[in-house]
Design an enzyme around this catalytic site. Structure first.
Site, PDB file in Angstrom:
ATOM      1  N   GLY A   1       6.253   4.953  14.686  1.00 14.95           N
ATOM      2  CA  GLY A   1       6.134   5.087  13.227  1.00 14.95           C
ATOM      3  C   GLY A   1       5.752   6.486  12.758  1.00 14.95           C
TER       4      GLY A   1
ATOM      5  NE  ARG B   1      -2.642  -0.934  14.657  1.00 13.19           N
ATOM      6  CZ  ARG B   1      -2.202   0.262  14.217  1.00 13.19           C
ATOM      7  NH1 ARG B   1      -0.908   0.437  13.968  1.00 13.19           N
ATOM      8  NH2 ARG B   1      -3.031   1.270  14.060  1.00 13.19           N
TER       9      ARG B   1
ATOM     10  N   GLY C   1       0.865  -1.190   0.000  1.00 12.18           N
ATOM     11  CA  GLY C   1       0.000   0.000   0.000  1.00 12.18           C
ATOM     12  C   GLY C   1       0.897   1.234   0.000  1.00 12.18           C
TER      13      GLY C   1
ATOM     14  NE  ARG D   1      -6.633  -8.187   1.400  1.00 15.89           N
ATOM     15  CZ  ARG D   1      -7.544  -7.222   1.276  1.00 15.89           C
ATOM     16  NH1 ARG D   1      -8.740  -7.495   0.830  1.00 15.89           N
ATOM     17  NH2 ARG D   1      -7.262  -5.974   1.591  1.00 15.89           N
TER      18      ARG D   1
ATOM     19  CG  HIS E   1       2.924   2.161  17.890  1.00 13.55           C
ATOM     20  ND1 HIS E   1       1.878   1.285  17.999  1.00 13.55           N
ATOM     21  CD2 HIS E   1       2.761   2.756  16.675  1.00 13.55           C
ATOM     22  CE1 HIS E   1       1.110   1.351  16.915  1.00 13.55           C
ATOM     23  NE2 HIS E   1       1.637   2.240  16.090  1.00 13.55           N
TER      24      HIS E   1
ATOM     25  CD  GLU F   1       1.947  -1.087  20.395  1.00 13.02           C
ATOM     26  OE1 GLU F   1       2.224  -1.821  19.442  1.00 13.02           O
ATOM     27  OE2 GLU F   1       1.537   0.074  20.295  1.00 13.02           O
TER      28      GLU F   1
ATOM     29  CB  ILE G   1       3.122   2.601   4.736  1.00 14.19           C
ATOM     30  CG1 ILE G   1       2.238   3.719   5.291  1.00 14.19           C
ATOM     31  CG2 ILE G   1       4.382   2.439   5.589  1.00 14.19           C
ATOM     32  CD1 ILE G   1       1.661   3.459   6.673  1.00 14.19           C
TER      33      ILE G   1
HETATM   34  C1  DGY Z   1      -1.369   4.226  12.702  1.00 14.31           C
HETATM   35  O1  DGY Z   1      -1.696   5.352  12.321  1.00 14.31           O
HETATM   36  O2  DGY Z   1      -2.066   3.236  12.497  1.00 14.31           O
HETATM   37  C2  DGY Z   1      -0.065   4.097  13.418  1.00 14.31           C
HETATM   38  O3  DGY Z   1       0.165   2.850  13.892  1.00 14.31           O
HETATM   39  C3  DGY Z   1       0.056   5.124  14.510  1.00 14.31           C
HETATM   40  O4  DGY Z   1       0.489   6.235  13.915  1.00 14.31           O
END
Ligand code: DGY
Length: 320
Positions: free
Chosen positions: A288, A239, A156, A178, A286, A268, A158
């Site tokens: 990101g 995740r 996707g 997928r 976490h 988490e 990211i």
């Molecule tokens: C999200 O946006 O899903 C990240 O894990 C947190 O920024």
């Protein structure tokens, strides 16, 4: 009468300002996540709720809020904390924050990848422990990336942004998912689509960018880890529950894979204790999307979603 907007945890002031234009804002300013009873209590009478990824949003929360609830705006791109069908079938709009966090998350994923392949955490721990060391040609050798294959699970936005960074480092791109990516994306990234098993068997680094769903929970389990090369690394910025953390700790301990870099955890904020003992694991709490610019943009997008729904317009980034 003003619409009531509940924000379950502190957000940047610029987002609160957007919300104030739309109604009466109540920001829960406690230190940690609200417990379920606290959350249900806080949202009573809300027309809009701005939620965080640790807030469970389900039929019970909607019932606790009351029939006037119109929108739940999650300040995250991931929405596995939300039972979307249960909420939307009660007439409540759900939104998330895609797009604005792509580069920050890709930067962090690539930073972690470098951290584990070049043993940066290990090196820093050695110095901070004031251990003696001298430069020599065999000292703390890592793994180079040039000419290696990055296997992306979920190409996707990211995943693609990570692939672009990897291309700049001279890596080849394989991906699984997928659906096939559009041909322009495959061409730009020179990306090969592979079945998961083949990707695991051939990639030098496997980076996870899929959402957490019932299909992806424990996608990387003991069998998947055994399929990887003993020289390969796993990076997870998606995740935590996509990876079976106990199986990962065992695989790392037994040298079945070379290392792992994790920004997210199965339970988490707890981290599997066995992982903390291992030098070939790079970890972050976490982070990101954790830049000032990105977190501000996420909160503002959530606020604009709330404002749109409360004035009867289409949400900007709806889910479901
Ligand atoms: C999200 O946006 O899903 C990240 O894990 C947190 O920024």
């Amino acid at each position: 009468m003003d619409k009531r907007i509940v924000v379950t945890r502190t957000v940047p002031e610029s987002a609160v300002e957007v919300l104030r234009e739309a109604g009466a804002v109540h920001v829960c300013s406690q230190d940690g996540p609200l417990s379920v009873p606290e959350l249900h209590d806080a949202v009573r009478g809300a027309h809009a709720i701005v939620t965080m990824l640790h807030d469970r949003v389900d039929a019970e929360l909607v019932a606790a809020a009351g029939p006037q609830l119109q929108v739940v705006a999650n300040v995250a791109v991931g929405y596995d904390n939300i039972d979307v069908p249960a909420v939307t079938e009660r007439g409540v709009t759900v939104t998330n924050t895609p797009g604005v966090l792509v580069d920050a998350t890709a930067d962090l994923a690539f930073g972690l990848l470098l951290m584990v392949t070049r043993r940066l955490g290990e090196g820093e721990r050695l110095l901070r422990a004031r251990e003696p060391w001298t430069f020599h040609l065999g000292f703390m050798l890592g793994t180079g990336l040039q000419g290696k294959t990055l296997g992306i699970v979920g190409l996707g936005d990211i995943g693609q942004a990570v692939a672009r960074r990897a291309r700049a480092f001279g890596m080849n791109i394989a991906y699984t998912g997928r659906r096939r990516a559009p041909v322009e994306v495959e061409t730009e990234l020179d990306a090969r689509h592979l079945p998961l098993e083949e990707l695991l068997r051939t990639a030098d680094v496997v980076s996870l960018h899929c959402p957490l769903t019932e299909q992806t929970r424990h996608l990387i389990d003991a069998a998947a880890l055994s399929a990887m090369k003993p020289t390969a690394f796993l990076v997870n910025t998606s995740r935590g529950p996509v990876v079976d953390e106990k199986a990962l700790a065992e695989a790392l301990h037994e040298g079945r894979i070379a290392g792992a870099a994790l920004d997210v955890f199965e339970h988490e904020p707890a981290v599997e204790p066995a992982l903390l003992e291992l030098d070939n694991v790079a970890i972050a709490p976490h982070l990101g999307s954790a830049t000032v610019e990105t977190r501000t943009a996420m909160a503002e997008l959530a606020a604009r979603n709330v404002a749109a729904v409360l004035r009867g317009a289409e949400p900007i980034t709806p889910v479901g």
